[in-house]
Write an enzyme that holds these catalytic residues in place. Structure first.
Site, PDB file in Angstrom:
ATOM      1  N   TYR A  84     -39.717  33.876  25.901  1.00  0.00           N
ATOM      2  CA  TYR A  84     -39.727  32.658  24.328  1.00  0.00           C
ATOM      3  C   TYR A  84     -40.663  32.920  24.192  1.00  0.00           C
ATOM      4  CZ  TYR A  84     -39.011  29.280  28.847  1.00  0.00           C
ATOM      5  OH  TYR A  84     -38.116  28.447  29.810  1.00  0.00           O
ATOM      6  N   GLN A 139     -36.112  35.872  38.556  1.00  0.00           N
ATOM      7  CA  GLN A 139     -36.873  35.148  37.143  1.00  0.00           C
ATOM      8  C   GLN A 139     -37.647  34.799  36.815  1.00  0.00           C
ATOM      9  OE1 GLN A 139     -35.575  30.627  36.946  1.00  0.00           O
ATOM     10  NE2 GLN A 139     -34.160  31.272  38.945  1.00  0.00           N
ATOM     11  N   ASP A 145      -4.085  59.541  41.126  1.00  0.00           N
ATOM     12  CA  ASP A 145      -3.216  58.591  40.306  1.00  0.00           C
ATOM     13  C   ASP A 145      -2.647  59.411  39.382  1.00  0.00           C
ATOM     14  OD1 ASP A 145      -4.601  56.643  38.153  1.00  0.00           O
ATOM     15  OD2 ASP A 145      -5.604  57.673  37.762  1.00  0.00           O
TER      16      ASP A 145
HETATM   17  C1  SPV Z   1      -8.738  54.956  34.965  1.00  0.00           C
HETATM   18  O1  SPV Z   1     -10.937  54.315  35.777  1.00  0.00           O
HETATM   19  O2  SPV Z   1      -8.236  54.806  36.048  1.00  0.00           O
HETATM   20  C2  SPV Z   1      -8.812  55.129  33.945  1.00  0.00           C
HETATM   21  C3  SPV Z   1      -9.954  55.469  33.220  1.00  0.00           C
HETATM   22  O3  SPV Z   1      -7.537  55.332  33.517  1.00  0.00           O
HETATM   23  S1  SPV Z   1      -9.590  57.028  33.577  1.00  0.00           S
HETATM   24  O4  SPV Z   1      -9.921  58.249  34.860  1.00  0.00           O
HETATM   25  O5  SPV Z   1     -11.028  57.850  32.865  1.00  0.00           O
HETATM   26  O6  SPV Z   1      -8.857  57.332  32.904  1.00  0.00           O
HETATM   27 MG    MG Z   2      -6.099  54.833  35.002  1.00  0.00          MG
END
Ligand code: SPV
Ligand code: MG
Length: 432
Positions: free
Chosen positions: A76, A99, A205
């Protein structure tokens, strides 16, 4: 002289509780109602379902209100400085919970400027709770959720995005609220990481977890959240397949897909040049972007091009040439990635890119250069920051430690302090 009374509404939907406050406050003097601006409302509560102009109109239509102003910060200080109110009126719901930092700020300002705080019992009927819940849930609908990322980019200095890979991580992204020096804060968007979605399934991945499986993850997340989703689309695959992915993601309410300019067997970027990874040609990747954009059915959905030149040590000039070409091909944003310990090369890129392009949103993923602050990113023209893997990395050691401890002690009571209480875990998820 009549007293100047001020109350702030951090909501977009009025219910009998608010009308009660207005009724009582207006009897104390000339009533000014402050409406929290959009950017603060998303940090405080949730994305507004009404524009600020509609919210102003709504309050103005209530007879007892003398003046409506926009409150630009949750705290505020500016209000006291500008209006010197004699009385601040608020519901007593801010005495406890996060809050209270705002309440403390009001008390501090009263000590400085004078004035009085009057708190009325907060009306919290079953019906009000139900209505508010319904409105929030509607934000999850595909047509409502999809376009919200673009809007957030417009109204926020930076869109804070956290990795999610399940319903439970979605809930953490959705519901975590903290108290800070400038009020409350929460995440704005969610990143469905290929790395974490793969890890969750015990897979590498490498685009092995296919779109069907990734969509199931998205569905779990969407079931329990309302915030916009940015999907890690890996390389986007074959152009002939990518167009179908765009259609699907857009239809289900995902806000953006980020595709990276690699080709062949994709490995995680954080390996850098330790593994063989090939960057796509500019021409071919532009064709992928163009094809994706050509099948999109709404203006809401974004295709963001991710540049791997710095990851693959192909240099800043290559990164910049690609960025401009990808924007030319229709990319709605550029993600520049780096696995450097420092943000130097990212900042160099941002500066050069912004010299020529002021508006295209820039996205970064500071996993390795993790000292960088959001403030610094904003100064360098970044629009979206993605915390891409921290929830998975936090959970893994916690789970491993629990497993080890049980094995070691052949019981579990020693873990008690580190675990969510049973009472909490069984009531963590709301029933419909
Ligand atoms: C993911 O989170 O899968 C990405 C980012 O592609 S990295 O792991 O940095 O490639
Ligand atoms: Mg990725």
């Amino acid at each position: 002289m009549r007293k100047q009374v001020y109350t702030c509404f951090c909501v977009d939907v009025l219910h009998e509780g608010h009308l009660n406050i207005i009724e009582k406050a207006s009897k104390l003097g000339d009533l000014t109602v402050g409406l929290l601006c959009d950017s603060e409302l998303v940090r405080y509560n949730r994305f507004p379902t009404k524009s600020i102009d509609e919210r102003i109109k709504q309050i103005k239509s209530i007879g007892q209100v003398n003046k409506v102003v926009i409150q630009n910060t949750m705290m505020y200080d500016e209000i006291f400085d500008k209006y010197h109110p004699d009385i601040i009126v608020h519901g007593d719901d801010w005495v406890n919970g996060p809050q209270r930092v705002i309440r403390n700020n009001v008390i501090k300002n009263i000590e400085k400027y004078g004035g009085e705080l009057i708190e009325y019992p907060y009306t919290n009927s079953e019906a009000i709770i139900k209505t508010e819940k319904r409105i929030t849930e509607k934000l999850a609908m595909p047509e409502k959720r999809r376009g919200r990322l673009k809007k957030l980019i417009d109204i926020l200095p930076i869109v804070k995005t956290i990795e999610v890979h399940s319903g439970i991580t979605g809930l953490i992204a959705e519901k975590t609220i903290v108290e800070t020096e400038s009020g409350l804060d929460q995440f704005d968007a969610m990143w469905v990481s290929s790395l974490c979605d793969s890890i969750e399934k015990g897979k590498p991945d490498i685009e092995l977890v296919d779109l069907t499986s990734r969509l199931r993850t998205i569905n779990d997340i969407m079931e329990v959240t309302t915030k916009p989703i940015i999907f890690d689309g890996d390389t986007g695959g074959l152009i002939e397949h990518f167009v179908y992915s765009v259609r699907t993601l857009e239809r289900i309410g995902v806000s953006a897909v980020i595709i990276e300019d690699k080709i062949g067997l994709k490995k995680n970027s954080l390996f850098g040049t330790e593994v063989i990874q090939e960057q796509d040609s500019i021409e071919h990747f532009c064709e992928k972007i163009r094809s994706g954009k050509s099948v999109q059915l709404t203006d809401d959905f974004m295709i963001i091009a991710r540049i791997e030149s710095l990851i693959l040590q192909n240099g800043l000039d290559d990164a910049l040439e690609r960025a401009h070409a990808y924007v030319e091909a229709g990319a709605d944003g550029i993600m520049i990635h780096s696995r450097s310990e420092y943000p130097t090369e990212i900042f160099e890129f941002c500066k050069e890119f912004r010299n020529k392009n002021k508006n295209t949103p820039l996205v970064v993923v500071p996993s390795t250069y993790n000292q960088v602050t959001e403030e610094e990113l904003i100064e360098n023209g970044v629009n979206i920051v993605i915390y891409a893997n921290q929830l998975t990395r936090a959970a893994f050691p916690a789970m491993e430690n629990a497993a080890k401890s049980i094995l070691k002690y052949h019981k579990s009571s020693q873990l008690q302090k580190e675990l969510l209480p049973i009472k909490k875990i069984i009531s963590l998820i709301d029933e419909l």
